[in-house]
Motif scaffolding. Structure first.
Motif, PDB file in Angstrom:
ATOM      1  N   SER A 127       0.825  -1.206   0.000  1.00  0.00           N
ATOM      2  CA  SER A 127       0.000   0.000   0.000  1.00  0.00           C
ATOM      3  C   SER A 127       0.863   1.262   0.000  1.00  0.00           C
ATOM      4  O   SER A 127       0.560   2.226  -0.716  1.00  0.00           O
ATOM      5  N   GLU A 128       1.931   1.238   0.771  1.00  0.00           N
ATOM      6  CA  GLU A 128       2.785   2.431   0.823  1.00  0.00           C
ATOM      7  C   GLU A 128       3.511   2.660  -0.497  1.00  0.00           C
ATOM      8  O   GLU A 128       4.003   3.757  -0.754  1.00  0.00           O
ATOM      9  N   ASN A 129       3.537   1.639  -1.347  1.00  0.00           N
ATOM     10  CA  ASN A 129       4.124   1.778  -2.679  1.00  0.00           C
ATOM     11  C   ASN A 129       3.065   1.918  -3.773  1.00  0.00           C
ATOM     12  O   ASN A 129       3.377   1.868  -4.955  1.00  0.00           O
ATOM     13  N   GLY A 130       1.799   2.089  -3.355  1.00  0.00           N
ATOM     14  CA  GLY A 130       0.742   2.435  -4.300  1.00  0.00           C
ATOM     15  C   GLY A 130       0.243   1.303  -5.176  1.00  0.00           C
ATOM     16  O   GLY A 130      -0.182   1.544  -6.316  1.00  0.00           O
ATOM     17  N   TYR A 131       0.244   0.082  -4.678  1.00  0.00           N
ATOM     18  CA  TYR A 131      -0.120  -1.104  -5.477  1.00  0.00           C
ATOM     19  C   TYR A 131      -1.512  -0.959  -6.097  1.00  0.00           C
ATOM     20  O   TYR A 131      -2.511  -0.895  -5.391  1.00  0.00           O
ATOM     21  N   VAL A 132      -1.582  -0.918  -7.422  1.00  0.00           N
ATOM     22  CA  VAL A 132      -2.855  -0.674  -8.118  1.00  0.00           C
ATOM     23  C   VAL A 132      -3.259  -1.803  -9.064  1.00  0.00           C
ATOM     24  O   VAL A 132      -4.346  -1.759  -9.639  1.00  0.00           O
ATOM     25  N   THR A 133      -2.424  -2.809  -9.229  1.00  0.00           N
ATOM     26  CA  THR A 133      -2.688  -3.845 -10.224  1.00  0.00           C
ATOM     27  C   THR A 133      -3.967  -4.638  -9.966  1.00  0.00           C
ATOM     28  O   THR A 133      -4.666  -4.983 -10.938  1.00  0.00           O
ATOM     29  N   PRO A 134      -4.329  -4.967  -8.731  1.00  0.00           N
ATOM     30  CA  PRO A 134      -5.588  -5.702  -8.553  1.00  0.00           C
ATOM     31  C   PRO A 134      -6.793  -5.005  -9.190  1.00  0.00           C
ATOM     32  O   PRO A 134      -7.603  -5.646  -9.876  1.00  0.00           O
ATOM     33  N   GLY A 135      -6.916  -3.727  -8.975  1.00  0.00           N
ATOM     34  CA  GLY A 135      -8.024  -2.986  -9.578  1.00  0.00           C
ATOM     35  C   GLY A 135      -7.949  -2.944 -11.085  1.00  0.00           C
ATOM     36  O   GLY A 135      -8.987  -3.047 -11.773  1.00  0.00           O
ATOM     37  N   ARG A 136      -6.768  -2.810 -11.626  1.00  0.00           N
ATOM     38  CA  ARG A 136      -6.606  -2.759 -13.082  1.00  0.00           C
ATOM     39  C   ARG A 136      -7.027  -4.078 -13.723  1.00  0.00           C
ATOM     40  O   ARG A 136      -7.719  -4.096 -14.743  1.00  0.00           O
ATOM     41  N   VAL A 137      -6.600  -5.201 -13.133  1.00  0.00           N
ATOM     42  CA  VAL A 137      -6.945  -6.504 -13.702  1.00  0.00           C
ATOM     43  C   VAL A 137      -8.438  -6.783 -13.548  1.00  0.00           C
ATOM     44  O   VAL A 137      -9.104  -7.243 -14.484  1.00  0.00           O
ATOM     45  N   ALA A 138      -8.978  -6.512 -12.376  1.00  0.00           N
ATOM     46  CA  ALA A 138     -10.398  -6.768 -12.125  1.00  0.00           C
ATOM     47  C   ALA A 138     -11.276  -5.955 -13.070  1.00  0.00           C
ATOM     48  O   ALA A 138     -12.250  -6.480 -13.635  1.00  0.00           O
ATOM     49  N   ASP A 139     -10.951  -4.699 -13.269  1.00  0.00           N
ATOM     50  CA  ASP A 139     -11.743  -3.853 -14.159  1.00  0.00           C
ATOM     51  C   ASP A 139     -11.654  -4.331 -15.610  1.00  0.00           C
ATOM     52  O   ASP A 139     -12.654  -4.310 -16.343  1.00  0.00           O
ATOM     53  N   ALA A 140     -10.470  -4.769 -16.017  1.00  0.00           N
ATOM     54  CA  ALA A 140     -10.299  -5.261 -17.387  1.00  0.00           C
ATOM     55  C   ALA A 140     -11.128  -6.513 -17.624  1.00  0.00           C
ATOM     56  O   ALA A 140     -11.755  -6.683 -18.678  1.00  0.00           O
ATOM     57  N   LEU A 141     -11.140  -7.417 -16.636  1.00  0.00           N
ATOM     58  CA  LEU A 141     -11.930  -8.642 -16.782  1.00  0.00           C
ATOM     59  C   LEU A 141     -13.420  -8.329 -16.805  1.00  0.00           C
ATOM     60  O   LEU A 141     -14.174  -8.929 -17.589  1.00  0.00           O
TER      61      LEU A 141
END
Length: 204
Positions: A34-48
């Motif tokens: 979180s302190e490094n701004g992890y955004v990939t879960p949202g990107r993958v979920a939205d794409a699917l």
């Protein structure tokens, strides 16, 4: 100051070493990413979701970790999510989130841990890459899908620089065994200045 694990991840080599690493990291994992701004879960979920806007379709979140990906899938619209992860400690975090229908420990020594065609879609979010799941995992996931099934996953900069990972993807695409529905490069861990490609594939 709590121990940092993120930078150590990319030097892991064996399955047992990887599982032990994530077990030790479980308690502080979410704070560090979180302190490094992890955004990939949202990107993958939205794409699917764009390709499969079906709330009741069961999704397998492979390598679900502490459940950040399950929460992202729920936010995107999916309501039936099962998770698997080799780290029992990580799974404890996932259980606490109540985002999953079922959670199971993944046996890294089982050559066929997934039932065939049990899910219309499988996600592997932040899973395939150096220090995590090896390239052969790509085949395992694709082989577990039925015809028309979808794999939504990410390759971070480390994986994109490794021809063993990109080669696996191209093997499936070049022979027509899979079709690329979506690909987009964007942020992964902005705090580490690291990006990732997000993909959605459909099995032919």
């Amino acid at each position: 100051m709590s121990e940092k694990f993120l930078d150590k991840t990319y030097g892991l080599s064996t399955t047992d070493e990887t599982r032990d690493h994530y077990d030790k990291w479980a308690a502080s994992y979410e704070a560090e990413v979180s302190e490094n701004g992890y955004v990939t879960p949202g990107r993958v979920a939205d794409a699917l979701w764009v390709k499969l806007p079906e709330p009741q379709t069961p999704i397998l979140d492979f390598g679900c970790g502490t459940g950040l990906s399950g929460l992202a899938l729920r936010r995107a619209g999916f309501e039936v999510i099962d998770g698997m992860d080799p780290s029992p400690e990580m799974l404890e975090g996932a259980r606490a989130k109540a985002a999953y229908r079922a959670l199971d420990v993944l046996d890294l020594h089982d050559p066929e841990p997934l039932a065939k065609a049990a899910y219309k879609a499988i996600t592997a979010i932040g899973v395939l890459g150096t220090g995590a799941a090896p390239p052969a995992t790509f085949d395992l996931l694709m082989n577990a899908l039925g015809r028309g099934g979808m794999l939504a996953f990410s390759y971070n900069d480390h994986a994109l620089a490794d021809r063993h990972f990109t080669g696996k993807l191209n093997e499936w695409l070049d022979c027509g065994a899979a079709r690329l529905l979506f690909r987009e490069y964007g942020p992964h861990l902005p705090g580490k200045d690291m990006g990732a490609d997000v993909y959605v594939l459909e099995k032919a």
